[in-house]
Motif scaffolding. Structure first.
Motif, PDB file in Angstrom:
ATOM      1  N   ASN A   6       0.948  -1.136   0.015  1.00  0.00           N
ATOM      2  CA  ASN A   6      -0.046  -0.027  -0.205  1.00  0.00           C
ATOM      3  C   ASN A   6       0.817   1.270  -0.087  1.00  0.00           C
ATOM      4  N   ASN A   7       2.076   1.069   0.314  1.00  0.00           N
ATOM      5  CA  ASN A   7       2.995   2.136   0.319  1.00  0.00           C
ATOM      6  C   ASN A   7       3.162   2.850  -0.966  1.00  0.00           C
ATOM      7  N   PRO A   8       2.996   4.373  -1.025  1.00  0.00           N
ATOM      8  CA  PRO A   8       3.066   4.810  -2.209  1.00  0.00           C
ATOM      9  C   PRO A   8       4.157   4.796  -3.078  1.00  0.00           C
ATOM     10  N   PHE A   9       5.389   4.166  -2.471  1.00  0.00           N
ATOM     11  CA  PHE A   9       6.573   3.995  -3.099  1.00  0.00           C
ATOM     12  C   PHE A   9       6.839   2.504  -3.293  1.00  0.00           C
ATOM     13  N   LEU A  10       6.758   1.864  -2.250  1.00  0.00           N
ATOM     14  CA  LEU A  10       7.052   0.500  -2.455  1.00  0.00           C
ATOM     15  C   LEU A  10       5.951  -0.446  -2.984  1.00  0.00           C
ATOM     16  N   ASN A  11       5.771  -0.379  -4.250  1.00  0.00           N
ATOM     17  CA  ASN A  11       4.630  -1.079  -4.972  1.00  0.00           C
ATOM     18  C   ASN A  11       5.188  -1.563  -6.113  1.00  0.00           C
ATOM     19  N   SER A  12       4.281  -2.633  -6.732  1.00  0.00           N
ATOM     20  CA  SER A  12       4.779  -3.463  -7.764  1.00  0.00           C
ATOM     21  C   SER A  12       5.240  -2.890  -8.983  1.00  0.00           C
ATOM     22  N   LYS A  13       4.492  -1.994  -9.370  1.00  0.00           N
ATOM     23  CA  LYS A  13       4.758  -1.099 -10.550  1.00  0.00           C
ATOM     24  C   LYS A  13       6.272  -0.405 -10.494  1.00  0.00           C
ATOM     25  N   ARG A  14       6.595   0.087  -9.563  1.00  0.00           N
ATOM     26  CA  ARG A  14       7.698   0.800  -9.078  1.00  0.00           C
ATOM     27  C   ARG A  14       8.835  -0.078  -9.399  1.00  0.00           C
ATOM     28  N   PHE A  15       8.603  -1.207  -8.631  1.00  0.00           N
ATOM     29  CA  PHE A  15       9.877  -2.329  -8.462  1.00  0.00           C
ATOM     30  C   PHE A  15       9.935  -2.909  -9.904  1.00  0.00           C
ATOM     31  N   SER A  16       8.927  -3.345 -10.421  1.00  0.00           N
ATOM     32  CA  SER A  16       9.031  -4.207 -11.346  1.00  0.00           C
ATOM     33  C   SER A  16       9.574  -3.341 -12.846  1.00  0.00           C
ATOM     34  N   SER A  17       9.185  -2.088 -12.882  1.00  0.00           N
ATOM     35  CA  SER A  17       9.569  -1.072 -13.784  1.00  0.00           C
ATOM     36  C   SER A  17      11.199  -0.964 -13.745  1.00  0.00           C
ATOM     37  N   ASN A  18      11.631  -0.852 -12.435  1.00  0.00           N
ATOM     38  CA  ASN A  18      13.053  -0.647 -12.258  1.00  0.00           C
ATOM     39  C   ASN A  18      13.967  -2.066 -12.442  1.00  0.00           C
ATOM     40  N   ALA A  19      12.972  -2.982 -12.182  1.00  0.00           N
ATOM     41  CA  ALA A  19      13.628  -4.318 -12.437  1.00  0.00           C
ATOM     42  C   ALA A  19      13.992  -4.633 -13.981  1.00  0.00           C
ATOM     43  N   ASP A  20      13.110  -4.335 -14.580  1.00  0.00           N
ATOM     44  CA  ASP A  20      13.174  -4.070 -16.315  1.00  0.00           C
ATOM     45  C   ASP A  20      14.307  -3.460 -16.707  1.00  0.00           C
ATOM     46  N   SER A  21      14.398  -2.165 -15.953  1.00  0.00           N
ATOM     47  CA  SER A  21      15.426  -1.320 -16.683  1.00  0.00           C
ATOM     48  C   SER A  21      16.620  -1.822 -16.116  1.00  0.00           C
ATOM     49  N   MET A 222      18.244  -4.091  -7.641  1.00  0.00           N
ATOM     50  CA  MET A 222      17.910  -2.848  -8.489  1.00  0.00           C
ATOM     51  C   MET A 222      19.136  -1.794  -8.139  1.00  0.00           C
ATOM     52  N   PRO A 223      18.663  -0.837  -9.119  1.00  0.00           N
ATOM     53  CA  PRO A 223      19.586   0.287  -9.133  1.00  0.00           C
ATOM     54  C   PRO A 223      20.070   0.908  -7.877  1.00  0.00           C
ATOM     55  N   LYS A 224      20.947   1.538  -7.718  1.00  0.00           N
ATOM     56  CA  LYS A 224      21.314   2.007  -6.407  1.00  0.00           C
ATOM     57  C   LYS A 224      20.344   3.227  -5.717  1.00  0.00           C
ATOM     58  N   PHE A 225      19.746   3.878  -6.784  1.00  0.00           N
ATOM     59  CA  PHE A 225      18.832   4.954  -6.113  1.00  0.00           C
ATOM     60  C   PHE A 225      17.625   4.354  -5.611  1.00  0.00           C
ATOM     61  N   MET A 226      17.529   3.089  -5.708  1.00  0.00           N
ATOM     62  CA  MET A 226      16.363   2.448  -5.081  1.00  0.00           C
ATOM     63  C   MET A 226      16.484   2.431  -3.480  1.00  0.00           C
ATOM     64  N   GLU A 227      17.799   2.642  -3.247  1.00  0.00           N
ATOM     65  CA  GLU A 227      17.923   2.535  -1.783  1.00  0.00           C
ATOM     66  C   GLU A 227      17.147   3.733  -0.961  1.00  0.00           C
ATOM     67  N   TRP A 228      17.467   4.896  -1.852  1.00  0.00           N
ATOM     68  CA  TRP A 228      16.607   6.126  -1.300  1.00  0.00           C
ATOM     69  C   TRP A 228      15.133   5.986  -1.310  1.00  0.00           C
ATOM     70  N   TYR A 229      14.701   5.327  -2.345  1.00  0.00           N
ATOM     71  CA  TYR A 229      13.472   5.092  -2.655  1.00  0.00           C
ATOM     72  C   TYR A 229      12.878   4.257  -1.552  1.00  0.00           C
ATOM     73  N   GLY A 230      13.408   3.285  -1.008  1.00  0.00           N
ATOM     74  CA  GLY A 230      12.966   2.118  -0.331  1.00  0.00           C
ATOM     75  C   GLY A 230      13.220   2.759   1.112  1.00  0.00           C
ATOM     76  N   ALA A 231      14.039   3.534   1.455  1.00  0.00           N
ATOM     77  CA  ALA A 231      14.160   4.257   2.658  1.00  0.00           C
ATOM     78  C   ALA A 231      13.014   5.395   2.915  1.00  0.00           C
ATOM     79  N   MET A 232      12.896   6.154   1.859  1.00  0.00           N
ATOM     80  CA  MET A 232      11.773   6.984   1.898  1.00  0.00           C
ATOM     81  C   MET A 232      10.218   6.405   2.387  1.00  0.00           C
ATOM     82  N   GLY A 233      10.022   5.223   1.614  1.00  0.00           N
ATOM     83  CA  GLY A 233       8.979   4.515   2.012  1.00  0.00           C
ATOM     84  C   GLY A 233       8.763   4.002   3.343  1.00  0.00           C
ATOM     85  N   LEU A 234      10.083   3.419   3.948  1.00  0.00           N
ATOM     86  CA  LEU A 234      10.058   3.186   5.145  1.00  0.00           C
ATOM     87  C   LEU A 234       9.748   4.199   6.049  1.00  0.00           C
ATOM     88  N   MET A 235      10.310   5.263   5.935  1.00  0.00           N
ATOM     89  CA  MET A 235      10.302   6.552   6.683  1.00  0.00           C
ATOM     90  C   MET A 235       8.894   7.058   6.736  1.00  0.00           C
TER      91      MET A 235
END
Length: 256
Positions: A6-21, A222-235
């Motif tokens: 449900n987290n606005p960041f940590l969702n399937s579309k975001r992680f899947s799209s970055n997995a594809d890239s 995932m790419p390195k920037f996803m660490e910030w993305y994941g940290a932001m979602g957890l916050m």
């Protein structure tokens, strides 16, 4: 891999799209390990965001206790923080810049709202902080030792409950703006307290989803920037949990 949250960041579309890239990048060149998302890297980024948030919170907290009106930075921080959340959800590659900004402005909001509660109920903030920290550590331990397993059914229940809460809050807020109706979660009735307890439980369960998605994101390289993305979602989840503890404790204190 299906990532649901449900987290606005940590969702399937975001992680899947970055997995594809990420796969596309692998086909073009060899990527060094230091350019990939790791759990330890995400933990470090979360710690940085937490320190920024605390530093910003001290500003509006200080204003409130030194005869200065903190409402402007408090409300402004909430609005700008929400905007940064939306931008990051669509542009996760900008998370290294947006996440610190979110922590900064959300910190202004947290400091102001905490000061308001503290002035009305002395000692409530330290109790809310302690309750949030203990909940986080307990959930982390339960997840780390696999006492609680994040299955697809678990995800579905938590996401459905979270969406139900969000919908209820939104409808209650809109209706209360145009009518004299008071939502049942207002006040300090047993029903209101029960709702707060339920919301806190759901917020805590969201931590398991966040832990799981961060771990899987690192596993999927995932790419390195996803660490910030994941940290932001957890916050975001931790901030939600803290605010709900403030609300619950204020209801309990007002009954005394």
């Amino acid at each position: 891999m299906n990532f649901n949250s449900n987290n606005p960041f940590l969702n399937s579309k975001r992680f899947s799209s970055n997995a594809d890239s990420r796969t596309e990048v692998h086909q073009a060149q060899i990527i060094d390990y230091n350019q990939e998302m790791t759990v330890s890297g995400t933990i470090n980024k979360t710690a940085i965001l937490f320190l920024i948030l605390c530093g910003a919170a001290m500003v509006t907290w200080w204003m409130a206790f030194n005869e200065m009106n903190p409402m402007l930075p408090t409300i402004g921080g909430a609005i700008i923080g929400f905007i940064l959340v939306l931008v990051s959800s669509f542009k996760p590659q900008l998370s290294p810049y947006l996440a610190p900004g979110y922590a900064l402005f959300e910190g202004l909001f947290i400091g102001g709202i905490s000061a308001i509660f503290e002035l009305k109920f002395p000692g409530i903030v330290i109790n809310a902080v302690g309750a949030t920290l203990v909940t986080f550590l307990v959930c982390l331990g339960l997840y780390k030792f696999r006492i609680v397993k994040v299955t697809e059914q678990f995800k579905s229940v938590v996401v459905a409950a979270t969406l139900a809460i969000a919908t209820y809050y939104l409808i209650s807020w809109v209706v209360s703006l145009f009518t004299s109706w008071q939502p049942v979660h207002y006040g300090n009735s047993m029903m209101s307290i029960g709702i707060s307890v339920f919301v806190i439980i759901i917020a805590a369960l969201n931590l398991f989803l966040d832990f799981d998605l961060i771990e899987k994101g690192a596993r999927e390289r995932m790419p390195k920037f996803m660490e910030w993305y994941g940290a932001m979602g957890l916050m975001i989840t931790l901030v939600w949990l803290y605010i709900e503890f403030l609300r619950l404790l204020s209801k309990l204190s007002s009954k005394d």
